[in-house]
Design an enzyme around this catalytic site. Structure first.
Site, PDB file in Angstrom:
ATOM      1  NE  ARG A 267      -2.914   0.187   3.291  1.00 38.29           N
ATOM      2  CZ  ARG A 267      -2.428   0.660   4.452  1.00 38.29           C
ATOM      3  NH1 ARG A 267      -2.098   1.934   4.578  1.00 38.29           N
ATOM      4  NH2 ARG A 267      -2.283  -0.147   5.484  1.00 38.29           N
TER       5      ARG A 267
ATOM      6  CE1 TYR B 189     -15.965  10.738 -15.127  1.00 39.11           C
ATOM      7  CE2 TYR B 189     -15.747  10.838 -12.753  1.00 39.11           C
ATOM      8  CZ  TYR B 189     -16.050  10.127 -13.899  1.00 39.11           C
ATOM      9  OH  TYR B 189     -16.443   8.826 -13.810  1.00 39.11           O
TER      10      TYR B 189
ATOM     11  CG  ASP C  65      -9.149  15.377 -14.829  1.00 38.54           C
ATOM     12  OD1 ASP C  65      -8.573  14.753 -15.746  1.00 38.54           O
ATOM     13  OD2 ASP C  65     -10.091  14.911 -14.165  1.00 38.54           O
TER      14      ASP C  65
ATOM     15  CE  LYS D  33     -12.674   7.190 -17.672  1.00 39.77           C
ATOM     16  NZ  LYS D  33     -12.886   8.533 -17.154  1.00 39.77           N
TER      17      LYS D  33
END
Ligand SMILES: *Cc1c(COP(=O)(O)O)cnc(C)c1O
Length: 400
Positions: free
Chosen positions: A61, A114, A185, A210
């Site tokens: 992690r 978004y 972004d 994407k």
């Protein structure tokens, strides 16, 4: 390649993040699913707060070899110092927001972005963070929204779903004048089109789901920026919020990045042809594509984007009915959400729904959105199939 000259993007996309060539080692970055790594008691403590910037892998992690290879490649593609991967684009953005914004701080956010980000931002006041949503294509509006407490300006360019652009260099200057950081972004642009850090941005965020992945088979996200800022983000946001990328997803995205330059060239070429077809198609009222001279910010697109990407939005009369017809009649283009995949995808986004449930725009802001989107836009993610076949499929389905 001359010694010391930076690699070109097509080379970086294949080589950045690979280990040193050693006999017997694989020639690609191996998938490492391990969750823990041998530790040296003199080197590493147990708490994330004691993590040195160059600490070896310890627990997956914190960091792991598959994520690290992806991060090295992303940083190089963005011509930035460092990158940090997350489990999804939303995990990257929520991690960045929660890390940079404390009670009493102020966020300036693009009022078109978004939908998940707009919805997330509405919960920030519960944590004492004030939020102002503005049209970030309007520099005066952004200047007006800035306050001494503004810590972050978050923009998206091109912005989902109407492909409105924002001037990164100008907004970086504005944000920095009040001591705020600028995050961009850049999911729709990809580093092939635009490198926001080079234009003055402090952070670039991506939904790697994407174009970066490109094949529609892995979720991921990233924040890219300066070494110190990314190390702090890793300690505070990645480790404690826990949204680490799955090593297999990291490995798939790393592989996807190898063909990003070639895929983006194909996406943009096809999008240009498809946008040209749609502009003359009967029943299509408006086509929005940064590469078209009819885009209201085409000059900015030419300045800021080396590739106009593969997203085309268009408006028709009776969008809801046409959406039903397209979902039924399209064979090659899939009627589905998401974007940036090899296969073409299309989805209808009704303006009333989006303004009500996600953006909460009213008055002049709502009017301005309607000027772009009418009652709704079809968001078309043009794939890398042959452009003639994509156009033929759209043509037969658009016909009544
Ligand atoms: C998809 C997307 C996101 C969210 O990314 P996920 O990987 O789905 O969490 C954020 N920003 C933009 C522009 C996107 O297209």
């Amino acid at each position: 390649m001359t010694a010391g000259a930076p690699m070109k993007p097509a080379t970086t996309a294949v080589h950045a993040g690979l280990g040193a060539p050693r006999p017997g080692e694989p020639v690609l970055s191996p998938l490492v699913p391990a969750t823990s790594f041998y530790a040296d008691p003199d080197v590493i403590g147990f708490s994330a707060n004691d993590l040195g910037d160059d600490a070896p892998h310890f627990y997956a992690r914190w960091s792991n070899p598959s994520a690290a290879a992806l991060e090295a490649r992303l940083a190089r593609l963005e011509a930035a110092e460092a990158a940090l991967s997350f489990a999804s684009g939303m995990a990257a953005i929520s991690g960045l927001f929660l890390h940079r914004l404390k009670a009493g701080d102020h966020l300036v956010l693009s009022n078109v972005c978004y939908a998940g980000v707009a919805e997330l931002a509405r919960a920030l006041p519960n944590h004492g963070v004030a939020v102002t949503a503005v049209d970030t294509s309007d520099l005066a509006a952004v200047a007006n929204a800035l306050r001494p407490e503004t810590k972050l300006v978050h923009i998206e360019t091109p912005a989902n779903p109407i492909l409105r652009l924002a001037d990164i260099a100008a907004l970086a200057d504005l944000a920095h004048q009040t001591g705020a950081a600028l995050s961009v972004d850049s999911t729709l642009a990809t580093p092939i089109a635009t490198q926001p850090i080079q234009l003055g941005a402090d952070f670039v965020v991506h939904s790697l789901t994407k174009y970066a992945c490109g094949h529609g088979d892995a979720l991921g996200g990233a924040v890219i920026g300066k070494n110190d800022a990314i190390a702090a983000l890793r300690r505070d946001a990645l480790i404690h919020l826990g949204a680490a990328i799955n090593p297999f997803a990291a490995w798939l995205i790393l592989r996807g990045l190898e063909t990003l330059p070639q895929r983006m060239a194909a996406h943009a070429n096809n999008a240009c042809s498809v946008a040209g077809f749609l502009e003359s198609a009967p029943g299509v009222k408006r086509v929005i594509y940064p590469g078209l001279p009819s885009h209201p910010q085409h000059a900015l697109a030419r300045r800021q984007m080396r590739n106009f990407s593969g997203m085309v939005s268009f408006v028709v009369d009776d969008g809801a009915e046409v959406a039903r017809r397209l979902a039924q009649k399209l064979k090659l283009v899939a009627y589905a959400v998401s974007l940036g995949k090899t296969r073409s995808l299309i989805f209808h986004i009704p303006t009333a729904d989006l303004l009500r449930s996600s953006f909460h725009l009213e008055g002049r802001d709502a009017e301005s959105y309607r000027d772009w989107a009418g009652d709704g836009v079809f968001r078309l993610s043009v794939g890398i199939e042959d452009a003639d076949d994509i156009i033929a499929d759209l043509e037969q389905a658009l016909l009544r």
